[in-house]
Enzyme design. Sequence first.
Site, short mmCIF file in Angstrom:
data_model
loop_
_atom_site.label_atom_id
_atom_site.label_comp_id
_atom_site.label_asym_id
_atom_site.label_seq_id
_atom_site.Cartn_x
_atom_site.Cartn_y
_atom_site.Cartn_z
N VAL A 102 18.36 -81.87 35.13
CA VAL A 102 17.12 -82.56 35.53
C VAL A 102 16.47 -83.27 34.34
O VAL A 102 15.38 -83.82 34.45
CB VAL A 102 16.12 -81.56 36.16
CG1 VAL A 102 16.66 -81.00 37.47
CG2 VAL A 102 15.80 -80.41 35.19
N ASP A 103 17.23 -83.31 33.20
CA ASP A 103 16.65 -83.92 31.99
C ASP A 103 16.78 -85.45 31.99
O ASP A 103 16.25 -86.12 31.12
CB ASP A 103 17.30 -83.31 30.73
CG ASP A 103 18.85 -83.37 30.75
OD1 ASP A 103 19.48 -82.41 30.28
OD2 ASP A 103 19.40 -84.37 31.26
N HIS A 118 19.90 -82.07 41.56
CA HIS A 118 18.70 -81.22 41.52
C HIS A 118 17.46 -82.02 41.15
O HIS A 118 16.47 -81.45 40.69
CB HIS A 118 18.92 -80.07 40.53
CG HIS A 118 20.02 -79.14 40.97
ND1 HIS A 118 20.63 -78.25 40.11
CD2 HIS A 118 20.63 -78.96 42.16
CE1 HIS A 118 21.56 -77.56 40.77
NE2 HIS A 118 21.58 -77.98 42.02
N CYS A 147 -6.30 -84.36 46.25
CA CYS A 147 -6.36 -83.71 47.58
C CYS A 147 -6.49 -82.20 47.47
O CYS A 147 -6.60 -81.49 48.46
CB CYS A 147 -5.10 -84.08 48.40
SG CYS A 147 -3.66 -83.08 47.94
N SER A 185 29.12 -76.17 32.80
CA SER A 185 28.45 -75.50 33.92
C SER A 185 29.14 -74.16 34.18
O SER A 185 30.37 -74.07 34.16
CB SER A 185 28.51 -76.35 35.20
OG SER A 185 27.90 -75.63 36.27
N1 APR Z 1 29.91 -76.81 25.05
C1 APR Z 1 30.59 -76.20 26.06
N2 APR Z 1 30.02 -75.34 26.96
C2 APR Z 1 28.72 -75.07 26.79
C3 APR Z 1 27.94 -75.64 25.76
C4 APR Z 1 28.59 -76.54 24.87
N3 APR Z 1 27.94 -77.15 23.86
N4 APR Z 1 26.66 -75.16 25.86
C5 APR Z 1 26.66 -74.31 26.91
N5 APR Z 1 27.88 -74.26 27.47
C6 APR Z 1 28.27 -73.54 28.69
C7 APR Z 1 27.76 -72.11 28.76
O1 APR Z 1 28.73 -71.23 28.24
C8 APR Z 1 27.54 -71.91 30.26
O2 APR Z 1 28.68 -71.30 30.87
O3 APR Z 1 27.61 -74.23 29.75
C9 APR Z 1 27.40 -73.33 30.83
C10 APR Z 1 26.02 -73.59 31.39
O4 APR Z 1 25.88 -72.78 32.55
P1 APR Z 1 24.41 -72.50 33.15
O5 APR Z 1 23.51 -72.12 32.03
O6 APR Z 1 24.59 -71.58 34.32
O7 APR Z 1 23.94 -73.94 33.65
P2 APR Z 1 24.32 -74.68 35.00
O8 APR Z 1 25.71 -74.33 35.43
O9 APR Z 1 23.98 -76.10 34.82
O10 APR Z 1 23.26 -74.03 36.05
C11 APR Z 1 23.27 -74.58 37.35
O11 APR Z 1 21.28 -73.31 37.88
O12 APR Z 1 19.19 -72.57 37.31
C12 APR Z 1 19.87 -73.49 38.06
O13 APR Z 1 19.09 -75.59 38.74
C13 APR Z 1 19.54 -74.89 37.62
O14 APR Z 1 20.99 -76.82 37.52
C14 APR Z 1 20.88 -75.45 37.15
C15 APR Z 1 21.87 -74.59 37.90
#
Ligand code: APR
Length: 243
Positions: A102-103, A118, A147, A185
Site C-alpha cells: 500500500v506504499d 490492498h 460529517c 511475500s
Molecule cells: N528480500 C527478500 N525477501 C524479503 C526481504 C528482502 N529484502 N525482506 C523481507 N523479505 C521476506 C520476508 O522473509 C517475508 O517472508 O518478505 C516476506 C514478507 O512477508 P509478509 O511480511 O507476510 O508480507 P506480505 O506477504 O506482503 O503480507 C501480505 O498481509 O498484513 C497483511 O495487508 C497486509 O499486504 C499485507 C499482507
Amino acid sequence: MLLDKLVQLLQDSTYTIVFTGAGMSTESGLPDFRSKDRGLWKKFNPNELANVHALIHNTEEFTNFYRYRLSEITKYKPHEGHLVLADWEKLGKIKGIITQNVDAFHHDAGNSNVMELHGSFRKFHCHSCKKEYERTDYLDGKTACECGGTIRPGIVLFGENLPQDTFEKAEREATQADLFIVLGSSLSVSPANMFPLVAKENGAKLIIINREPTDYDMYADLVIQDKSIKEVLVEADQQLNYG
Ligand code: APR
C-alpha cells in the site's frame, strides 16, 4: 547459478507478471509484517488495529497507527529494485505488477500497470460519507470529517472486500502470464495468495524470491532465498542488458 536461470526464464518469457509483497519495500526502509525479527505484526496487533471494528471502536489507536504508517511511508522512497521493475515494464520485459503493498512505491517508481490489491496510502476518505481527503490533511492531524465520520486511508482493512475491478484484472493477468515472479511475500494472506497458483495452473513458470520459505515453494520452478530482492533485481538487470 540461480540468477542465470532467472535471467533465462525472463528472456524466454513473452508475458511476465510480477507479484510483490512487503519484502519488496524493506530495502527502502519500511518494515514488512511477518519477518521473524522485525515484522510490523510483531510490534502491533493487527486484530486490534487493522480492521473496521478498530476504526469505529478504537478510533484513536486506529488513527495513531495509520498516521504512524503514513509518516513512515513518506519518509522513504522506492529503491533500485523498484526502478529496475519500472525499466523492465518500459522495455516490455514485464507486463505488469500485482502488489499487496500500500506504499505506492511501484507507482512512484514509474510503473503504469500496477494492480494494488490492498489499495494504497495515496488516497484518504471519510469512512461514513466517503468524502475524499489529501494525505497531507491526515499527516497534519485532520482525522475527523465535517460529517463527524472518521477519515481513513484508502487501503483494504482485514475483513473488507478487495477492489473488485483490480482483483478481476489481476486474475486476467495471472491467467495470461507465462512467467509469474513473486517478490517478498510470505503468501500467507488470502485471497491475494491465490494468484501464484492461478498463473501456475494456466501454464506459467513460477519463481519465488523470498528470504524465508513459503507454502508455495513446492510449486515453484525456481526459488531464490539466499539473496535480497534488490540484489537479485539489480544483478539480473545487469545480465539482461549486458549479456
Ligand atoms: N528480500 C527478500 N525477501 C524479503 C526481504 C528482502 N529484502 N525482506 C523481507 N523479505 C521476506 C520476508 O522473509 C517475508 O517472508 O518478505 C516476506 C514478507 O512477508 P509478509 O511480511 O507476510 O508480507 P506480505 O506477504 O506482503 O503480507 C501480505 O498481509 O498484513 C497483511 O495487508 C497486509 O499486504 C499485507 C499482507
